[in-house]
Design a protein around this motif. Sequence first.
Motif, mmCIF file in Angstrom:
data_model
loop_
_atom_site.group_PDB
_atom_site.id
_atom_site.type_symbol
_atom_site.label_atom_id
_atom_site.label_comp_id
_atom_site.label_asym_id
_atom_site.label_seq_id
_atom_site.Cartn_x
_atom_site.Cartn_y
_atom_site.Cartn_z
ATOM 1 N N LEU A 1 0.833 -1.199 0.000
ATOM 2 C CA LEU A 1 0.000 0.000 0.000
ATOM 3 C C LEU A 1 0.869 1.251 0.000
ATOM 4 O O LEU A 1 0.605 2.201 -0.748
ATOM 5 C CB LEU A 1 -0.925 0.012 1.218
ATOM 6 N N GLY A 2 1.918 1.263 0.802
ATOM 7 C CA GLY A 2 2.811 2.413 0.848
ATOM 8 C C GLY A 2 3.439 2.694 -0.506
ATOM 9 O O GLY A 2 3.560 3.852 -0.926
ATOM 10 N N LYS A 3 3.835 1.635 -1.194
ATOM 11 C CA LYS A 3 4.442 1.796 -2.527
ATOM 12 C C LYS A 3 3.419 2.296 -3.539
ATOM 13 O O LYS A 3 3.740 3.128 -4.406
ATOM 14 C CB LYS A 3 5.053 0.475 -2.975
ATOM 15 N N LEU A 4 2.183 1.787 -3.443
ATOM 16 C CA LEU A 4 1.128 2.249 -4.345
ATOM 17 C C LEU A 4 0.861 3.734 -4.122
ATOM 18 O O LEU A 4 0.740 4.508 -5.082
ATOM 19 C CB LEU A 4 -0.152 1.436 -4.115
ATOM 20 N N LEU A 5 0.783 4.145 -2.862
ATOM 21 C CA LEU A 5 0.526 5.552 -2.564
ATOM 22 C C LEU A 5 1.644 6.453 -3.063
ATOM 23 O O LEU A 5 1.393 7.578 -3.518
ATOM 24 C CB LEU A 5 0.330 5.730 -1.054
ATOM 25 N N ALA A 6 2.872 5.965 -2.997
ATOM 26 C CA ALA A 6 4.014 6.760 -3.475
ATOM 27 C C ALA A 6 3.886 7.083 -4.957
ATOM 28 O O ALA A 6 4.276 8.174 -5.403
ATOM 29 C CB ALA A 6 5.316 6.017 -3.199
ATOM 30 N N THR A 7 3.304 6.150 -5.727
ATOM 31 C CA THR A 7 3.123 6.405 -7.163
ATOM 32 C C THR A 7 2.095 7.506 -7.415
ATOM 33 O O THR A 7 2.048 8.085 -8.502
ATOM 34 C CB THR A 7 2.686 5.132 -7.903
ATOM 35 N N LYS A 8 1.276 7.789 -6.397
ATOM 36 C CA LYS A 8 0.270 8.840 -6.511
ATOM 37 C C LYS A 8 0.706 10.119 -5.798
ATOM 38 O O LYS A 8 -0.075 11.063 -5.653
ATOM 39 C CB LYS A 8 -1.062 8.364 -5.924
ATOM 40 N N GLY A 9 1.950 10.135 -5.325
ATOM 41 C CA GLY A 9 2.484 11.325 -4.668
ATOM 42 C C GLY A 9 2.099 11.461 -3.211
ATOM 43 O O GLY A 9 2.271 12.531 -2.622
ATOM 44 N N ILE A 10 1.591 10.398 -2.596
ATOM 45 C CA ILE A 10 1.207 10.442 -1.184
ATOM 46 C C ILE A 10 2.296 9.779 -0.354
ATOM 47 O O ILE A 10 2.570 8.581 -0.497
ATOM 48 C CB ILE A 10 -0.148 9.748 -0.950
ATOM 49 N N THR A 11 2.930 10.560 0.498
ATOM 50 C CA THR A 11 4.079 10.105 1.282
ATOM 51 C C THR A 11 3.937 10.605 2.723
ATOM 52 O O THR A 11 3.058 11.425 3.020
ATOM 53 C CB THR A 11 5.385 10.668 0.686
ATOM 54 N N PRO A 12 4.806 10.147 3.616
ATOM 55 C CA PRO A 12 4.753 10.652 5.004
ATOM 56 C C PRO A 12 4.950 12.156 5.109
ATOM 57 O O PRO A 12 4.548 12.771 6.103
ATOM 58 C CB PRO A 12 5.895 9.895 5.694
ATOM 59 N N GLU A 13 5.541 12.768 4.099
ATOM 60 C CA GLU A 13 5.768 14.211 4.127
ATOM 61 C C GLU A 13 4.481 15.012 3.938
ATOM 62 O O GLU A 13 4.388 16.169 4.362
ATOM 63 C CB GLU A 13 6.776 14.614 3.040
ATOM 64 N N ASN A 14 3.468 14.396 3.299
ATOM 65 C CA ASN A 14 2.240 15.153 3.043
ATOM 66 C C ASN A 14 0.970 14.426 3.494
ATOM 67 O O ASN A 14 -0.135 14.845 3.167
ATOM 68 C CB ASN A 14 2.118 15.509 1.553
ATOM 69 N N SER A 15 1.139 13.333 4.247
ATOM 70 C CA SER A 15 -0.021 12.574 4.704
ATOM 71 C C SER A 15 0.180 12.116 6.149
ATOM 72 O O SER A 15 1.293 11.726 6.534
ATOM 73 C CB SER A 15 -0.253 11.347 3.805
ATOM 74 N N ASN A 16 -0.892 12.136 6.926
ATOM 75 C CA ASN A 16 -0.810 11.679 8.318
ATOM 76 C C ASN A 16 -1.192 10.210 8.477
ATOM 77 O O ASN A 16 -1.416 9.734 9.580
ATOM 78 C CB ASN A 16 -1.712 12.535 9.216
ATOM 79 N N GLN A 17 -1.257 9.486 7.369
ATOM 80 C CA GLN A 17 -1.721 8.098 7.410
ATOM 81 C C GLN A 17 -0.584 7.084 7.595
ATOM 82 O O GLN A 17 -0.830 5.908 7.811
ATOM 83 C CB GLN A 17 -2.464 7.763 6.111
ATOM 84 N N PHE A 18 0.663 7.560 7.540
ATOM 85 C CA PHE A 18 1.811 6.655 7.607
ATOM 86 C C PHE A 18 2.325 6.478 9.028
ATOM 87 O O PHE A 18 2.101 7.326 9.914
ATOM 88 C CB PHE A 18 2.952 7.178 6.731
ATOM 89 N N GLU A 19 3.030 5.404 9.244
ATOM 90 C CA GLU A 19 3.695 5.151 10.507
ATOM 91 C C GLU A 19 4.667 6.289 10.803
ATOM 92 O O GLU A 19 5.515 6.632 9.979
ATOM 93 C CB GLU A 19 4.442 3.818 10.399
ATOM 94 N N GLY A 20 4.497 6.905 11.949
ATOM 95 C CA GLY A 20 5.373 8.011 12.324
ATOM 96 C C GLY A 20 4.882 9.368 11.884
ATOM 97 O O GLY A 20 5.474 10.397 12.271
ATOM 98 N N SER A 21 3.818 9.427 11.064
ATOM 99 C CA SER A 21 3.328 10.724 10.592
ATOM 100 C C SER A 21 2.002 11.126 11.240
ATOM 101 O O SER A 21 1.478 12.201 10.943
ATOM 102 C CB SER A 21 3.157 10.713 9.063
ATOM 103 N N ALA A 22 1.461 10.263 12.094
ATOM 104 C CA ALA A 22 0.193 10.572 12.762
ATOM 105 C C ALA A 22 0.349 11.835 13.614
ATOM 106 O O ALA A 22 1.322 11.976 14.348
ATOM 107 C CB ALA A 22 -0.250 9.398 13.626
#
Length: 287
Positions: free
Chosen positions: A264-285
């Motif tokens: 899922l993390g890799k799929l999101l990266a292809t759409k430009g969604i990363t821990p830098e701009n999303s609160n859904q990742f481990e460590g970004s909450a």
Amino acid sequence: MLSSTFRRAATAAASRSNASINIAQRTMAMGPAQGGEISDELLAKLGSLSTQALVDGLWVMGWPAAQIDGARPLHPSHKCVGRAVTLNFVPARPDIAQDKPPGGESPEYEAFEKCGPNEVLVMSSVGPWESIGGDIKFLRLKQRNIGGLVSDGSVRDTDEIIKYGFPCFSYSTTARQGPAAMQPWECNGVVSVSGVTVRPGDAIVGDQDGVVVVPAKVAETVYNIAHGREEIEEIVKEELIKNPGPPGIYYPFMSGKVKVDSPLGKLLATKGITPENSNQFEGSADW
């Protein structure tokens, strides 16, 4: 000169007297009814989300269940969003009926007049089959262009209420009269609806899956979590339509726990969604 024993006795007596006065003057301890303010902009954003996403957002924050299970849409088209105006009913008793403000001063009509397009009237019933009102009373809600009506009780005159056009969520419908079983007692206090706490000013969002209470104090945070979830779910759905297969590779997921190196993390990266701009990742909450 007074003896030390006499002075101590006098002091003790004075202390007891002061304590009695303080007890007599003290009122019941009570916190504020309203928990915060929700802007029109935030209210509209909350209303753009599904009730499921809002429940998920509150769940990952560790908040108690917020779905009012005893309130179902009266018509398939009904959806609502608004700030809660609350009305509490109490079981009928002769002195309650006598002491309640009469006529137009009744707490229920006070609540009606506080409602408009950005408010949802939340009526706490004493039982699921008791009538909270019907045609004549709720004509006023139509005139007020109310944002919605939610109750864990039942409504009368169903056809007329549907014609009025405002969203209505109730336990069921009934032909019963309400006053024989309960009386409206308080407007804009903290109420319990199907075991869910509702404070005046909380966001109430209803759709075909039910009604959710979003506490005003955390409404902005809940929106950010829920909105982020819905974005990810759309991406997952789009991917599964494009490449059919079991959803388990991506779904379900927990907000704030998505791993960057997971499928899922890799799929999101292809759409430009990363821990830098999303609160859904481990460590970004951020809640």
